[in-house]
Design a protein around this motif. Structure first.
Motif, PDB file in Angstrom:
ATOM      1  N   THR A 185       6.954   6.789   1.922  1.00 28.92           N
ATOM      2  CA  THR A 185       6.090   6.922   0.751  1.00 28.92           C
ATOM      3  C   THR A 185       6.486   8.126  -0.089  1.00 28.92           C
ATOM      4  OG1 THR A 185       4.230   5.838   1.833  1.00 28.92           O
ATOM      5  CG2 THR A 185       3.700   7.298  -0.005  1.00 28.92           C
ATOM      6  N   LEU A 186       6.771   9.248   0.584  1.00 31.37           N
ATOM      7  CA  LEU A 186       7.079  10.494  -0.120  1.00 31.37           C
ATOM      8  C   LEU A 186       8.569  10.663  -0.397  1.00 31.37           C
ATOM      9  CD1 LEU A 186       4.644  12.830   1.834  1.00 31.37           C
ATOM     10  CD2 LEU A 186       4.291  11.781  -0.412  1.00 31.37           C
ATOM     11  N   GLY A 187       9.393   9.813   0.192  1.00 29.48           N
ATOM     12  CA  GLY A 187      10.831   9.920  -0.013  1.00 29.48           C
ATOM     13  C   GLY A 187      11.429  11.138   0.651  1.00 29.48           C
ATOM     14  N   ILE A 188      10.905  11.490   1.841  1.00 30.02           N
ATOM     15  CA  ILE A 188      11.399  12.648   2.583  1.00 30.02           C
ATOM     16  C   ILE A 188      11.718  12.220   4.011  1.00 30.02           C
ATOM     17  CG2 ILE A 188      10.158  14.355   1.177  1.00 30.02           C
ATOM     18  CD1 ILE A 188       7.971  14.434   3.310  1.00 30.02           C
ATOM     19  N   PRO A 189      12.516  13.015   4.731  1.00 27.91           N
ATOM     20  CA  PRO A 189      12.825  12.666   6.129  1.00 27.91           C
ATOM     21  C   PRO A 189      11.578  12.729   7.010  1.00 27.91           C
ATOM     22  CG  PRO A 189      14.348  14.338   5.293  1.00 27.91           C
ATOM     23  CD  PRO A 189      13.264  14.184   4.271  1.00 27.91           C
ATOM     24  N   ILE A 190      11.574  11.936   8.066  1.00 27.24           N
ATOM     25  CA  ILE A 190      10.423  11.902   8.980  1.00 27.24           C
ATOM     26  C   ILE A 190      10.213  13.272   9.624  1.00 27.24           C
ATOM     27  CG2 ILE A 190      11.722  11.085  10.974  1.00 27.24           C
ATOM     28  CD1 ILE A 190       9.243   9.333  11.651  1.00 27.24           C
ATOM     29  N   LEU A 234       0.830  -1.200   0.000  1.00 35.89           N
ATOM     30  CA  LEU A 234       0.000   0.000   0.000  1.00 35.89           C
ATOM     31  C   LEU A 234       0.863   1.248   0.000  1.00 35.89           C
ATOM     32  CD1 LEU A 234      -2.829   1.276   0.122  1.00 35.89           C
ATOM     33  CD2 LEU A 234      -2.645   1.183   2.615  1.00 35.89           C
ATOM     34  N   SER A 235       1.833   1.332   0.903  1.00 39.15           N
ATOM     35  CA  SER A 235       2.712   2.500   0.955  1.00 39.15           C
ATOM     36  C   SER A 235       3.477   2.665  -0.351  1.00 39.15           C
ATOM     37  CB  SER A 235       3.702   2.386   2.114  1.00 39.15           C
ATOM     38  OG  SER A 235       3.031   2.447   3.338  1.00 39.15           O
ATOM     39  N   TRP A 236       3.944   1.569  -0.902  1.00 40.67           N
ATOM     40  CA  TRP A 236       4.695   1.600  -2.151  1.00 40.67           C
ATOM     41  C   TRP A 236       3.808   2.121  -3.285  1.00 40.67           C
ATOM     42  CZ3 TRP A 236       4.643  -1.748  -6.602  1.00 40.67           C
ATOM     43  CH2 TRP A 236       5.755  -1.611  -7.440  1.00 40.67           C
ATOM     44  N   MET A 244       1.683   6.550  -6.790  1.00 40.41           N
ATOM     45  CA  MET A 244       0.595   7.462  -7.125  1.00 40.41           C
ATOM     46  C   MET A 244       1.007   8.913  -6.911  1.00 40.41           C
ATOM     47  SD  MET A 244      -3.345   7.571  -5.804  1.00 40.41           S
ATOM     48  CE  MET A 244      -3.682   5.986  -6.515  1.00 40.41           C
ATOM     49  N   HIS A 245       1.700   9.171  -5.824  1.00 34.29           N
ATOM     50  CA  HIS A 245       2.163  10.531  -5.545  1.00 34.29           C
ATOM     51  C   HIS A 245       3.120  11.000  -6.635  1.00 34.29           C
ATOM     52  CE1 HIS A 245       4.682  13.577  -3.386  1.00 34.29           C
ATOM     53  NE2 HIS A 245       3.468  14.060  -3.214  1.00 34.29           N
ATOM     54  N   SER A 246       4.008  10.132  -7.071  1.00 33.53           N
ATOM     55  CA  SER A 246       4.957  10.465  -8.135  1.00 33.53           C
ATOM     56  C   SER A 246       4.228  10.764  -9.447  1.00 33.53           C
ATOM     57  CB  SER A 246       5.936   9.308  -8.320  1.00 33.53           C
ATOM     58  OG  SER A 246       6.795   9.558  -9.389  1.00 33.53           O
ATOM     59  N   VAL A 247       3.256   9.926  -9.792  1.00 38.73           N
ATOM     60  CA  VAL A 247       2.471  10.134 -11.008  1.00 38.73           C
ATOM     61  C   VAL A 247       1.723  11.464 -10.910  1.00 38.73           C
ATOM     62  CG1 VAL A 247       0.475   9.274 -12.332  1.00 38.73           C
ATOM     63  CG2 VAL A 247       2.256   7.686 -11.564  1.00 38.73           C
ATOM     64  N   TRP A 248       1.162  11.754  -9.742  1.00 35.25           N
ATOM     65  CA  TRP A 248       0.425  12.999  -9.543  1.00 35.25           C
ATOM     66  C   TRP A 248       1.350  14.209  -9.691  1.00 35.25           C
ATOM     67  CZ3 TRP A 248       0.683  16.365  -5.152  1.00 35.25           C
ATOM     68  CH2 TRP A 248      -0.256  17.389  -5.189  1.00 35.25           C
ATOM     69  N   LEU A 249       2.546  14.149  -9.095  1.00 35.23           N
ATOM     70  CA  LEU A 249       3.494  15.258  -9.228  1.00 35.23           C
ATOM     71  C   LEU A 249       3.857  15.487 -10.694  1.00 35.23           C
ATOM     72  CD1 LEU A 249       5.959  14.769  -6.230  1.00 35.23           C
ATOM     73  CD2 LEU A 249       4.229  16.555  -6.526  1.00 35.23           C
ATOM     74  N   ASN A 250       4.049  14.409 -11.429  1.00 28.96           N
ATOM     75  CA  ASN A 250       4.343  14.544 -12.859  1.00 28.96           C
ATOM     76  C   ASN A 250       3.191  15.221 -13.590  1.00 28.96           C
ATOM     77  OD1 ASN A 250       6.829  13.322 -12.510  1.00 28.96           O
ATOM     78  ND2 ASN A 250       6.088  11.290 -13.115  1.00 28.96           N
ATOM     79  N   GLU A 251       1.963  14.879 -13.212  1.00 30.18           N
ATOM     80  CA  GLU A 251       0.791  15.501 -13.836  1.00 30.18           C
ATOM     81  C   GLU A 251       0.702  16.981 -13.479  1.00 30.18           C
ATOM     82  OE1 GLU A 251      -2.464  16.271 -16.084  1.00 30.18           O
ATOM     83  OE2 GLU A 251      -1.197  14.498 -16.159  1.00 30.18           O
ATOM     84  N   LEU A 285      -1.400   6.187   7.762  1.00 28.38           N
ATOM     85  CA  LEU A 285       0.001   5.800   7.705  1.00 28.38           C
ATOM     86  C   LEU A 285       0.744   6.409   8.891  1.00 28.38           C
ATOM     87  CD1 LEU A 285      -0.765   4.962   4.806  1.00 28.38           C
ATOM     88  CD2 LEU A 285       1.410   5.896   4.058  1.00 28.38           C
ATOM     89  N   SER A 286       1.745   5.697   9.374  1.00 25.97           N
ATOM     90  CA  SER A 286       2.592   6.252  10.432  1.00 25.97           C
ATOM     91  C   SER A 286       3.451   7.353   9.820  1.00 25.97           C
ATOM     92  CB  SER A 286       3.485   5.162  11.022  1.00 25.97           C
ATOM     93  OG  SER A 286       4.471   4.775  10.081  1.00 25.97           O
TER      94      SER A 286
END
Length: 189
Positions: free
Chosen positions: A141-146, A57-59, A64-71, A133-134
């Motif tokens: 998921t977002l590839g950013i620091p906690i 799910l997180s993956w 989905m977030h990456s696809v959305w950013l591209n859009e 999500l935790s």
């Protein structure tokens, strides 16, 4: 059979949550449908990249977030090229408190406040508050620091809280948030 092989079987069970997240990201039913479809196709095409122990799910949220950013980037390019883009809000999210009109109004006001957050804060709020999500899962998921997740979430909550305070509405607050609210700088109005 491993998790990579199971993705095609797991994906249908993830669709309701992917749809909900896609709808909140895209803010438009047709765009959300396209977003979910593109994310699922990409996930299936790249299922070999799913690491053992990673939540499917997180993956998939990450994809989905990456696809959305591209859009979003593509829309910005199109808008600079003078192409018009029309967005229409769709009233499809079910209210958990449909029988109480006051709670229904409050729910929609909160959802509107979340929709008006800057994208970075809105996405973190959706992943943590809506999808459960935790902080670590959202960060992964977002590839950013906690710490960035925590900061964005804190700013989002502050923005929403200020909106309700400034509108003269009384928001429901937890004891911890009341205590934190009492420690505000008295010079700040």
């Amino acid at each position: 059979m491993n998790q990579v092989d199971d993705l095609a079987e797991i994906l249908p069970s993830l669709l309701p949550r992917l749809w909900r997240f896609g709808l909140r990201l895209a803010r438009n039913k047709e765009d959300a449908e396209d977003l979910v479809q593109r994310a699922c196709v990409r996930a299936l095409e790249r299922r070999h990249q799913l690491q053992p122990g990673t939540s499917a799910l997180s993956w998939t949220f990450s994809i989905m977030h990456s696809v959305w950013l591209n859009e979003v980037r593509a829309r910005q390019i199109r808008s600079r090229a003078s192409l018009e883009w029309s967005e229409e809000l769709v009233d499809t999210v079910a209210t958990p408190a449909g029988s109480n009109p006051e709670l229904k109004v409050l729910y929609w006001e909160i959802m509107k406040a979340v929709d008006e957050l800057p994208d970075a804060q809105r996405v973190v709020m959706l992943l943590v508050a809506s999808e459960g999500l935790s902080y670590q899962e959202a960060a992964d998921t977002l590839g950013i620091p906690i710490g960035t997740v925590m900061s964005r979430l804190a700013r989002a909550r502050l923005t929403i809280g200020q909106r309700f305070h400034n509108d003269g509405r009384r928001a429901v607050r937890s004891p911890a948030s009341r205590e934190a609210g009492n420690m505000r700088d008295p010079r700040v109005v």
